[in-house]
Design a protein around this motif. Structure first.
Motif, PDB file in Angstrom:
ATOM      1  N   GLU A 228       0.833  -1.204   0.000  1.00 49.31           N
ATOM      2  CA  GLU A 228       0.000   0.000   0.000  1.00 49.31           C
ATOM      3  C   GLU A 228       0.863   1.246   0.000  1.00 49.31           C
ATOM      4  N   ARG A 231       2.206   1.581  -3.460  1.00 55.01           N
ATOM      5  CA  ARG A 231       1.168   2.032  -4.381  1.00 55.01           C
ATOM      6  C   ARG A 231       0.912   3.522  -4.230  1.00 55.01           C
ATOM      7  N   ARG A 232       0.807   3.992  -3.006  1.00 54.51           N
ATOM      8  CA  ARG A 232       0.547   5.414  -2.793  1.00 54.51           C
ATOM      9  C   ARG A 232       1.720   6.251  -3.298  1.00 54.51           C
ATOM     10  N   HIS A 235       1.421   6.031  -7.245  1.00 51.01           N
ATOM     11  CA  HIS A 235       0.178   6.404  -7.924  1.00 51.01           C
ATOM     12  C   HIS A 235      -0.418   7.722  -7.455  1.00 51.01           C
ATOM     13  N   ARG A 559      -5.968  -1.020  -6.393  1.00 50.90           N
ATOM     14  CA  ARG A 559      -5.779  -0.080  -5.295  1.00 50.90           C
ATOM     15  C   ARG A 559      -6.417  -0.550  -3.994  1.00 50.90           C
TER      16      ARG A 559
END
Length: 645
Positions: A228, A231-232, A235, A559
């Motif tokens: 996570e 990803r953050r 993205h 996500r």
């Protein structure tokens, strides 16, 4: 073989050995006793008869009558009187060979009692020798009855022992059932924990298996947090926390290719006018605060509708993607309210210009065309007052039906007249042997408006009309029928309504149980979004479907992967990665890091990872290097319509 069966077999063997030994000992003892008793009886009866004959006249008739009377009154096999010269004076013999017991028993346990012998006197001289032998029939009968009673007692003892042992083993092995369930769950890639039993041996096994499950759970939780964070970082915009431009465009591209109830929707753009002037007026920090507040307004609208996405396209432009909402007005209204509140908060500092451009989109529209239409609407809004919102005209390709009643008649009519057809998209392996078919994705097609339309054309309306369950049932029947005919594994997508409908779940179980061979070649998948919303229902469905052999998976993974709690306990078979993460993966370092970590987590619990929407050879090679097990998408060719049923 179960412990209960083994117990009964063990009891049967032990009791048979015990009975055999007891039979031999008791039978031999009883036979010896009976032989002794018969011998004593023979001696007594021979002595008594000899004494009687010694006192009687010795004429032939009298002697014969006395012996005959004795023979007829008793149970004798033989009475014989022999003269000293060896001549037989009188002889009576019982010729019947019946023993009062089965012949095999008499042959197995012969009774041989010694005959009684006595001398008959005639005064001072010997008249003859008397031989008397009692019949052993009653001895055999007594021995046989005793043996049967002994067998009956042993059988009763064995049955009683077995029943008591069965109940005892069931009590002792009750925790074993939970241990077996946990072991089977681990074999199915469901790493669950159970309470430790009181039995010492079982407790140590359960403790070890619980430790394994806990390590897997901890590992998954840690990896999910790390993924996570990756990803953050990859993205999201650093300042506002919204999805950055490249990832937002990927999300738009993925939304345009959807074929479920969320196919079609609306795209909004908001522009903060005169950003350069505001930056000079307020300074860098204050302008950044304004941008964060504007981002929070857009994000608030997205958060109120699961599945919507908010992003930042550039310094002054923000976007909102609303899959499944084909009416732009329904999105513009809450967004305009948020922006109005923002203007009110900054009224004393500046007069903010926040125009909105909106456009509805339809499945398979080119994302460049959608962005151009939305940008044109935004430009039109900028030419009016500060609160203006402009909506782009519908694009070519919009459905021809204007109201839900018309849609209901159209969809039901298409089902009744033409039925459901299945398109076939190959899903192939990336590893050796490369190109091996894993299954065909089989989205539905309905004959509407003169063509076989893809699901995105009618699914949003079917969802509003509550017809998804009926469509899911038709797809299930069609897929099972095709598998039964040609044996090709097929993957079908089921809706959230099917997941939550007890009647459909019951239908699904009945159909799969009725066709076990086809069930083992069926791949069933639900979207990541639906599973996050209906986690408990998905858990129950997984537990019910796993014994039937079909494969379960999650599609459009991206996500919300970290929000799927208890992934280690689901027992699913595969993940399909959202095409928004796949697009341009060969050049996207952030997405590469995220996918590599996701594959590591999935492989740790035995899951297959499949990438959706692969369109270039470069993407396929990059995905293979990241650990992806299979690919599907335009690179493998257009869909092939399955022939009619």
């Amino acid at each position: 073989m179960s412990l209960i069966k083994q117990l009964w077999i063990g009891i049967a063997i032990v009791m048979s050995i015990a009975f055999g030994a007891s039979f031999v000992v008791s039978t031999l003892s009883a036979r010896h006793y009976l032989e002794q008793q018969l011998y004593v009886k023979n001696l007594d009866n021979a002595g008594s008869l000899a004494l009687s004959l010694s006192q009687m006249p010795k004429d032939a008739v009298t002697v014969e009558l006395q012996i005959a009377a004795q023979f007829d009154a008793g149970h004798y096999r033989l009475i014989r009187l022999v003269a000293p010269s060896g001549e037989v004076i009188v002889e009576r013999e019982y010729a019947d060979e019946r023993f009062g017991a089965p012949g095999w028993f008499a042959r197995l346990v012969p009774i041989r009692a010694q005959p009684g012998i006595a001398q008959v006197q005639d005064g001072w001289r010997q008249f003859g020798t008397l031989t008397l032998e009692s019949h052993s029939r009653y001895a055999y009968e007594s021995l046989w009855q005793g043996t049967l009673q002994l067998l009956a007692w042993f059988v009763a003892g064995a049955v009683l022992t077995g029943l008591v042992g069965t109940m005892l083993i069931k009590h002792i092995t009750r925790p074993l059932g939970r241990v077996v369930d946990q072991a089977e769950a681990i074999g199915e890639r469901r790493f669950i924990t159970i309470d430790e039993p009181s039995t010492t041996e079982f407790r140590s096994v359960v403790r070890a298996m619980n430790a394994l499950s806990e390590r897997v759970r901890t590992m998954l939780a840690g990896e999910s947090r790390r993924l996570e964070a990756l990803r953050r970082q990859a993205h999201h915009d650093e300042l506002t926390g919204l999805v950055n431009r490249s990832q937002f465009l990927n999300l738009v591209d993925a939304a345009l290719s959807r074929e479920d109830a969320a196919a079609g929707g609306s795209l909004m753009m908001v522009r903060l006018g005169d950003l350069g002037q505001l930056n000079r007026q307020f300074g860098h920090q204050e302008t950044d605060r304004l941008l964060r507040e504007l981002a929070a307004c857009v994000q608030a609208v997205a958060d109120a509708h699961p599945g919507w996405e908010a992003g930042r396209l550039n310094a002054s432009d923000f976007a909102l993607l609303a899959p499944g909402q084909g009416d732009p007005d329904a999105v513009v209204h809450p967004l305009a309210e948020q922006l109005h509140a923002l203007r009110e908060r900054w009224r004393d500092s500046a007069s903010l210009r926040l125009p909105i451009g909106a456009a509805a989109y339809y499945p398979n529209e080119r994302h460049g065309n959608l962005l151009a239409r939305t940008d044109a609407a935004l430009a039109a809004a900028e030419l009016t007052d500060d609160d203006a919102a402009s909506i782009a005209p519908p694009s070519i390709g919009a459905p021809l039906h204007s109201n839900l009643d018309d849609w209901r008649q159209t969809i039901l009519g298409a089902l009744e007249e033409h039925g459901v057809r299945l398109a076939l998209y190959p899903v192939v392996a990336t590893g050796a042997p490369e190109g091996r078919l894993l299954h065909h994705e089989a989205p539905m097609r309905l004959f509407i408006d003169g063509n076989w339309q893809n699901a995105g054309y009618f699914m949003p309306q079917a969802a509003r009309l509550g017809l998804l369950g009926r469509l899911d049932g038709a797809v299930l029947a069609g897929a099972l029928g095709r598998i039964a005919r040609d044996g090709t594994p097929l993957g079908i997508n089921l809706s959230a309504e099917a997941l939550c409908d007890p009647a459909f779940r019951s239908l699904l179980l009945d159909e799969l149980q009725a066709q076990p061979n086809a069930a083992r070649k069926l791949w069933i998948e639900f979207t990541e979004h639906d599973i996050v919303r209906h986690q408990s229902e998905f858990n129950s469905l997984c537990a019910a479907l796993k014994p039937l052999g079909c494969k379960l998976g999650i599609e459009h993974v991206g996500r919300r992967f970290s929000q799927i709690s208890g992934l280690h306990a689901l027992g699913i078979d595969y993940l399909k990665i959202n095409r928004a993460l796949v697009r341009g993966i060969e050049a996207d370092i952030g997405n590469q890091s995220f996918l590599r970590g996701l594959c590591t987590v999935a492989h740790a619990i035995g899951l297959i990872v499949i990438a959706e929407g692969v369109s270039t050879e470069d993407e396929r090679e990059a995905l293979s290097g990241l650990g992806v097990d299979g690919v599907t998408g335009p690179l493998l060719g257009n869909d092939r319509m399955a022939p009619p049923e």
